[in-house]
Enzyme design. Structure first.
Site, mmCIF file in Angstrom:
data_model
loop_
_atom_site.group_PDB
_atom_site.id
_atom_site.type_symbol
_atom_site.label_atom_id
_atom_site.label_comp_id
_atom_site.label_asym_id
_atom_site.label_seq_id
_atom_site.Cartn_x
_atom_site.Cartn_y
_atom_site.Cartn_z
ATOM 1 N N SER A 111 0.783 -0.921 0.105
ATOM 2 C CA SER A 111 -0.043 -0.152 -0.097
ATOM 3 C C SER A 111 1.090 1.267 -0.140
ATOM 4 O O SER A 111 1.802 1.063 0.568
ATOM 5 C CB SER A 111 -0.744 -0.173 1.345
ATOM 6 O OG SER A 111 -1.290 1.398 1.577
ATOM 7 N N LYS B 227 2.121 -3.563 6.816
ATOM 8 C CA LYS B 227 2.570 -3.563 5.369
ATOM 9 C C LYS B 227 4.200 -3.139 5.205
ATOM 10 O O LYS B 227 4.832 -4.154 4.466
ATOM 11 C CB LYS B 227 1.757 -2.395 4.536
ATOM 12 C CG LYS B 227 0.354 -2.709 4.531
ATOM 13 C CD LYS B 227 0.398 -4.118 3.532
ATOM 14 C CE LYS B 227 -1.490 -4.351 3.375
ATOM 15 N NZ LYS B 227 -1.836 -5.731 2.773
ATOM 16 N N TYR C 14 -2.025 -1.133 10.972
ATOM 17 C CA TYR C 14 -2.197 -1.434 9.744
ATOM 18 C C TYR C 14 -0.827 -1.330 8.812
ATOM 19 O O TYR C 14 -0.411 -2.213 7.975
ATOM 20 C CB TYR C 14 -3.539 -0.931 8.885
ATOM 21 C CG TYR C 14 -3.509 -1.261 7.659
ATOM 22 C CD1 TYR C 14 -3.587 -2.324 6.989
ATOM 23 C CD2 TYR C 14 -3.275 0.096 6.979
ATOM 24 C CE1 TYR C 14 -3.763 -2.471 5.671
ATOM 25 C CE2 TYR C 14 -3.381 -0.002 5.360
ATOM 26 C CZ TYR C 14 -3.676 -1.241 4.849
ATOM 27 O OH TYR C 14 -3.616 -1.376 3.495
#
Ligand code: UDP
Length: 338
Positions: free
Chosen positions: A124, A152, A148
């Site tokens: 992302s 990643k 979150y």
């Protein structure tokens, strides 16, 4: 190729499965349905005209993952499965680290044991951190502002380290900007559970009457109209980027490749809202609220590396994205059936 698609029932996964089948690949889907509905599978089958080979389990289960790789002669993995809600990750960080890292550990172990060396990973643009310069280029340093995002960043690092230890690995880290849109048929789209966190599904639910009005998180950013600017990319373009990356991995000597998947165009919250009004044919009410914690003013890609190395570029416009989202939302006001 025979491709394992983790999270193949999810928003981006389902669209990619349809394109993989159309490109002549054999697809095996694994999905826990933690965040997707089983009825997605019938929609995929209706579009491809072929049964989906489905394994319903959670990839953090190493034994089941190992068994799956033992049964299926896989050539490659596209790894979409993961938790993705920023706010929820702040409330439940351990769940996010456990799930998002755990699925990656299971897959890497099984790949190593079964000689599968090709992996396309859903990363992302969030890995560019708190205040990156725009347009964002792949060689910027990585960091994150919430659990979150850290999952990643950490997964990218795990893949890099694995590729040092095993130089036969070929890994693509695909950094998505803001995926939106839906299948042009109107039969597949984004179906968030509960109140949507993301802008496009929220607007779509206002348009269809499920929510009263959009809350615009701040109109005092240094942007074109004061609202946040993002690089929205049609899910069909994004899916095509995965096929291009998969093919590229079969031809490269680089163990790890990083590609931004974005359009390079920034669109503000109000610009997107007004584009959606054109698509659905009526005005959409909104109110300006305070800024959302952790938001940045502007995020958009420099997509030139993906264009140069993959021969891929996003072709769908903001109007295409709104039109297809509206077709999906108006045909499926409550999302997928149970
Ligand atoms: N946004 C908004 N109202 C909402 C959801 C999002 O104004 O209900 C804004 C948000 O502040 C940001 C943009 O829309 O400027 C995109 O937000 P989204 O959560 O979709 O993506 P991300 O911030 O993760 O890039």
């Amino acid at each position: 190729m025979r491709v394992l698609v983790s999270g193949g029932a999810g928003f981006i996964g389902s669209h990619t499965v349809v394109q993989l089948v159309a490109a002549g690949h054999d697809v095996v889907v694994v999905d826990s349905f933690a965040n997707s509905k089983r009825s997605v599978v019938a929609r995929i089958e209706a579009l491809t005209g072929r049964p989906v080979e489905l394994h319903a389990f959670d990839l953090t289960d190493r034994d089941k993952t190992e068994r799956l790789f033992g049964e299926e002669a896989l050539d490659a993995v596209i790894h979409f499965a993961g938790y993705k809600a920023v706010g929820e990750s702040v409330e439940r960080p351990v769940d996010y680290y456990e799930n998002n890292l755990g699925t990656t550990f299971s897959l890497l172990r099984a790949m190593s044991r079964h000689g599968v060396s090709t992996m396309v990973f859903s990363s992302s643009a969030t890995v560019y951190g708190a205040d990156p310069p725009v347009p964002m280029q792949e060689d910027l340093p990585t960091s994150a502002t919430n659990p979150y995002g850290w999952t990643k960043v950490m997964q990218e690092q795990i893949f890099r380290d694995a590729a040092v230890a095993d130089p036969s690995l070929r890994i693509a880290l695909l950094r998505y900007f803001n995926p939106v849109g839906a299948h042009p048929s109107g039969t597949m789209g984004e179906d968030p559970s509960g109140i949507p966190n993301n802008l496009m599904p929220f607007i779509a639910q206002v348009a269809v009457g499920r929510r009263e009005r959009l809350g615009v998180f701040g109109n005092d950013y240094p942007t074109v109209d004061g609202t946040g600017v993002r690089d929205y990319i049609h899910v069909e373009d994004l899916a095509a980027g995965h096929i291009a990356a998969l093919h590229r991995l079969t031809q490269t000597d680089e163990p790890v490749s990083v590609w931004n998947l974005g359009t390079g165009q920034g669109t503000s919250v109000l610009e997107l809202l007004h584009a959606f009004e054109r698509a659905c044919g009526h005005e959409l009410p909104y109110e300006v609220l305070p800024r959302r914690a952790g938001d940045i003013a502007e995020s958009y890609a420099d997509p030139s590396r993906a264009h140069a190395e993959l021969g891929w570029r996003a072709v769908k416009t903001i109007d295409d994205m709104c039109r297809d989202t509206w077709r999906w939302q108006s045909q499926n006001p409550e999302g997928y059936p149970e």
